[in-house]
Design a protein around this motif. Structure first.
Motif, mmCIF file in Angstrom:
data_model
loop_
_atom_site.group_PDB
_atom_site.id
_atom_site.type_symbol
_atom_site.label_atom_id
_atom_site.label_comp_id
_atom_site.label_asym_id
_atom_site.label_seq_id
_atom_site.Cartn_x
_atom_site.Cartn_y
_atom_site.Cartn_z
ATOM 1 N N PRO A 1 25.365 -11.256 -1.993
ATOM 2 C CA PRO A 1 25.323 -12.729 -1.982
ATOM 3 C C PRO A 1 24.320 -13.270 -2.990
ATOM 4 O O PRO A 1 23.175 -12.826 -3.055
ATOM 5 N N GLY A 2 24.773 -14.211 -3.775
ATOM 6 C CA GLY A 2 23.897 -14.862 -4.737
ATOM 7 C C GLY A 2 23.343 -16.158 -4.168
ATOM 8 O O GLY A 2 23.419 -16.404 -2.953
ATOM 9 N N PRO A 3 22.773 -17.004 -5.012
ATOM 10 C CA PRO A 3 22.149 -18.240 -4.526
ATOM 11 C C PRO A 3 23.169 -19.274 -4.065
ATOM 12 O O PRO A 3 24.346 -19.229 -4.419
ATOM 13 N N LEU A 4 22.674 -20.189 -3.267
ATOM 14 C CA LEU A 4 23.439 -21.341 -2.813
ATOM 15 C C LEU A 4 23.034 -22.527 -3.685
ATOM 16 O O LEU A 4 21.848 -22.781 -3.890
ATOM 17 N N HIS A 5 24.011 -23.248 -4.228
ATOM 18 C CA HIS A 5 23.739 -24.332 -5.176
ATOM 19 C C HIS A 5 24.040 -25.687 -4.541
ATOM 20 O O HIS A 5 25.072 -25.850 -3.869
ATOM 21 N N CYS B 1 23.805 -36.920 -11.798
ATOM 22 C CA CYS B 1 23.121 -35.924 -10.967
ATOM 23 C C CYS B 1 21.624 -36.238 -10.948
ATOM 24 O O CYS B 1 20.961 -36.220 -11.979
ATOM 25 N N MET B 2 21.115 -36.491 -9.747
ATOM 26 C CA MET B 2 19.719 -36.887 -9.592
ATOM 27 C C MET B 2 18.867 -35.800 -8.933
ATOM 28 O O MET B 2 17.682 -35.677 -9.213
ATOM 29 N N GLU B 3 19.476 -35.022 -8.031
ATOM 30 C CA GLU B 3 18.756 -33.977 -7.325
ATOM 31 C C GLU B 3 19.557 -32.678 -7.411
ATOM 32 O O GLU B 3 20.753 -32.670 -7.131
ATOM 33 N N GLU B 4 18.903 -31.603 -7.800
ATOM 34 C CA GLU B 4 19.598 -30.325 -7.959
ATOM 35 C C GLU B 4 18.647 -29.196 -7.599
ATOM 36 O O GLU B 4 17.508 -29.163 -8.056
ATOM 37 N N PHE B 5 19.136 -28.258 -6.779
ATOM 38 C CA PHE B 5 18.296 -27.133 -6.374
ATOM 39 C C PHE B 5 19.175 -25.975 -5.922
ATOM 40 O O PHE B 5 20.383 -26.136 -5.689
ATOM 41 N N THR B 6 18.580 -24.792 -5.817
ATOM 42 C CA THR B 6 19.256 -23.601 -5.309
ATOM 43 C C THR B 6 18.442 -23.031 -4.160
ATOM 44 O O THR B 6 17.221 -23.223 -4.074
ATOM 45 N N HIS B 7 19.163 -22.318 -3.281
ATOM 46 C CA HIS B 7 18.502 -21.648 -2.167
ATOM 47 C C HIS B 7 18.659 -20.144 -2.332
ATOM 48 O O HIS B 7 19.777 -19.636 -2.450
ATOM 49 N N ASP B 8 17.531 -19.432 -2.387
ATOM 50 C CA ASP B 8 17.515 -17.978 -2.523
ATOM 51 C C ASP B 8 17.516 -17.377 -1.127
ATOM 52 O O ASP B 8 16.571 -17.555 -0.350
ATOM 53 N N LEU B 9 18.596 -16.637 -0.821
ATOM 54 C CA LEU B 9 18.741 -16.083 0.526
ATOM 55 C C LEU B 9 17.702 -15.006 0.807
ATOM 56 O O LEU B 9 17.147 -14.935 1.915
ATOM 57 N N GLU B 10 17.422 -14.141 -0.182
ATOM 58 C CA GLU B 10 16.468 -13.062 0.036
ATOM 59 C C GLU B 10 15.062 -13.606 0.292
ATOM 60 O O GLU B 10 14.366 -13.155 1.215
ATOM 61 N N GLN B 11 14.658 -14.554 -0.502
ATOM 62 C CA GLN B 11 13.306 -15.112 -0.363
ATOM 63 C C GLN B 11 13.252 -16.267 0.633
ATOM 64 O O GLN B 11 12.157 -16.704 1.001
ATOM 65 N N ASN B 12 14.431 -16.737 1.063
ATOM 66 C CA ASN B 12 14.513 -17.887 1.945
ATOM 67 C C ASN B 12 13.668 -19.041 1.399
ATOM 68 O O ASN B 12 12.854 -19.646 2.105
ATOM 69 N N ASP B 13 13.899 -19.324 0.130
ATOM 70 C CA ASP B 13 13.097 -20.333 -0.538
ATOM 71 C C ASP B 13 14.008 -21.239 -1.368
ATOM 72 O O ASP B 13 15.109 -20.839 -1.775
ATOM 73 N N ILE B 14 13.545 -22.450 -1.605
ATOM 74 C CA ILE B 14 14.285 -23.444 -2.373
ATOM 75 C C ILE B 14 13.663 -23.574 -3.757
ATOM 76 O O ILE B 14 12.450 -23.761 -3.889
ATOM 77 N N HIS C 1 20.985 -19.644 7.686
ATOM 78 C CA HIS C 1 21.684 -19.141 8.874
ATOM 79 C C HIS C 1 23.008 -19.844 9.160
ATOM 80 O O HIS C 1 23.749 -19.397 10.038
ATOM 81 N N VAL C 2 23.301 -20.921 8.455
ATOM 82 C CA VAL C 2 24.565 -21.629 8.695
ATOM 83 C C VAL C 2 25.391 -21.750 7.418
ATOM 84 O O VAL C 2 26.475 -21.171 7.293
ATOM 85 N N TYR C 3 24.879 -22.506 6.434
ATOM 86 C CA TYR C 3 25.659 -22.785 5.231
ATOM 87 C C TYR C 3 25.948 -21.531 4.409
ATOM 88 O O TYR C 3 27.091 -21.276 4.029
ATOM 89 N N HIS C 4 24.909 -20.759 4.140
ATOM 90 C CA HIS C 4 25.073 -19.590 3.270
ATOM 91 C C HIS C 4 26.035 -18.562 3.866
ATOM 92 O O HIS C 4 26.958 -18.101 3.172
ATOM 93 N N PRO C 5 25.882 -18.155 5.119
ATOM 94 C CA PRO C 5 26.825 -17.173 5.683
ATOM 95 C C PRO C 5 28.270 -17.661 5.677
ATOM 96 O O PRO C 5 29.189 -16.886 5.379
ATOM 97 N N ILE C 6 28.490 -18.943 6.009
ATOM 98 C CA ILE C 6 29.862 -19.469 6.014
ATOM 99 C C ILE C 6 30.443 -19.450 4.609
ATOM 100 O O ILE C 6 31.591 -19.035 4.385
ATOM 101 N N CYS C 7 29.661 -19.896 3.638
ATOM 102 C CA CYS C 7 30.145 -19.972 2.257
ATOM 103 C C CYS C 7 30.494 -18.584 1.716
ATOM 104 O O CYS C 7 31.553 -18.391 1.116
#
Length: 299
Positions: A65-69, A78-91, A115-121
């Motif tokens: 699994p890669g990052p969540l965008h 586009c005003m706000e943009e970030f990724t979520h790193d599953l391994e580090q559990n960091d934004i 625990h919700v968005y990333h596993p489903i995606c």
């Protein structure tokens, strides 16, 4: 409030996907609705505005699994943009939030993402990569066209290189002048656009002034794609381009010559017709005077 899934209706996972989509979309709707209130107040906005959110996940080559965008846009920007790193559990922020979250809010968001968005995606992505692998993994070579367009008012010549019908979407298309890449600020186009059949296209164009054409530069288009054994290198033919509008003058002169020839031909035909008509009239008069009374009686 019903989620719309772009999935196969006959999928055995349809009910599960509807449930997952309901969880994700309901949370997104609630979050965007509450955030709209604060953003409009913070930006001092009134009236009707558009708030959009784009979210997706990435699956790496090793099925890891890669990052969540995430990207939030207001009025199309586009005003706000970030990724979520599953391994580090960091934004990781690419564009900062308009309104910062406190630590408690960030803790809740990280939990939802991890625990919700990333596993489903990731689950849905893996499933559809398996179902559509023949389509996703297909390989189609690009078709290439070179185009030239003379610009009005002696503004020069526009050359374009179009690659179309290729898949997958990644392609490297470069315009060269004398074996050196042309600067991006001189080139128009370059976006990868979808075709109606699921393939993609890319076009890059360059305007060449009359002065540059006189200097005799060489222009070529190079294309690299996964399905090409070797890169395509195609040369533009600019030698036959007439500078200074000479081609237009040639066309005008040719048209004038044709008009003159046509006028001469028509004049000659009129003169010939009049002479012929006059000759017939004279012949008729002579025949009338030579008729005998007996011949008149016969008529």
């Amino acid at each position: 409030m019903k989620p719309v899934c772009h999935s196969r209706n006959d999928s055995k996972y349809y009910n599960e996907e509807q449930k997952d989509a309901g969880v994700v979309f309901q949370a997104m709707y609630d979050g965007m609705k509450s955030r709209d209130f604060y953003v409009k107040k913070h930006l001092n906005l009134t009236g009707v505005h558009v708030h959009q959110r784009l979210a997706g996940c990435e699956l790496l080559n090793d099925d890891k699994p890669g990052p969540l965008h995430f990207c939030d846009a207001f009025d199309g920007q586009c005003m706000e943009e970030f990724t979520h790193d599953l391994e580090q559990n960091d934004i990781h922020m690419k564009k900062p939030w308009i309104i910062s979250w406190d630590q408690e809010k960030q803790r809740i968001i990280k939990y939802l993402y991890g625990h919700v968005y990333h596993p489903i995606c990731i689950k849905v992505l893996r499933r559809y990569l398996h179902l559509e692998k023949n389509h996703v993994m297909r390989k189609v070579k690009p078709r290439v066209r070179l185009m030239r367009k003379k610009l009005p008012d002696s503004q020069g010549l526009q050359i374009s290189c179009l690659a179309t019908g290729f898949y997958p979407r990644h392609i490297n298309l470069t315009l060269f002048r004398d074996d050196q890449p042309v600067d991006d600020d001189q080139i128009t186009g370059g976006q990868i656009l979808p075709n109606g059949d699921g393939t993609y296209q890319m076009r890059k164009s360059l305007v060449i002034s009359d002065e540059e054409l006189r200097e005799g530069h060489n222009y070529n288009c190079t294309i690299k794609h996964l399905n090409l054994d070797n890169k395509l290198d195609i040369i533009f033919d600019t030698d036959n381009y007439d500078l200074g509008g000479s081609s237009s003058r040639s066309v005008v002169i040719s048209v004038l010559v044709l008009i003159c020839v046509a006028v001469l031909i028509i004049t000659a035909l009129i003169i010939w017709w009049k002479r012929r008509a006059a000759g017939r009239g004279s012949e008729t008069s002579q025949n009338e005077y030579s008729l005998t009374p007996c011949e008149y009686t016969m008529f």
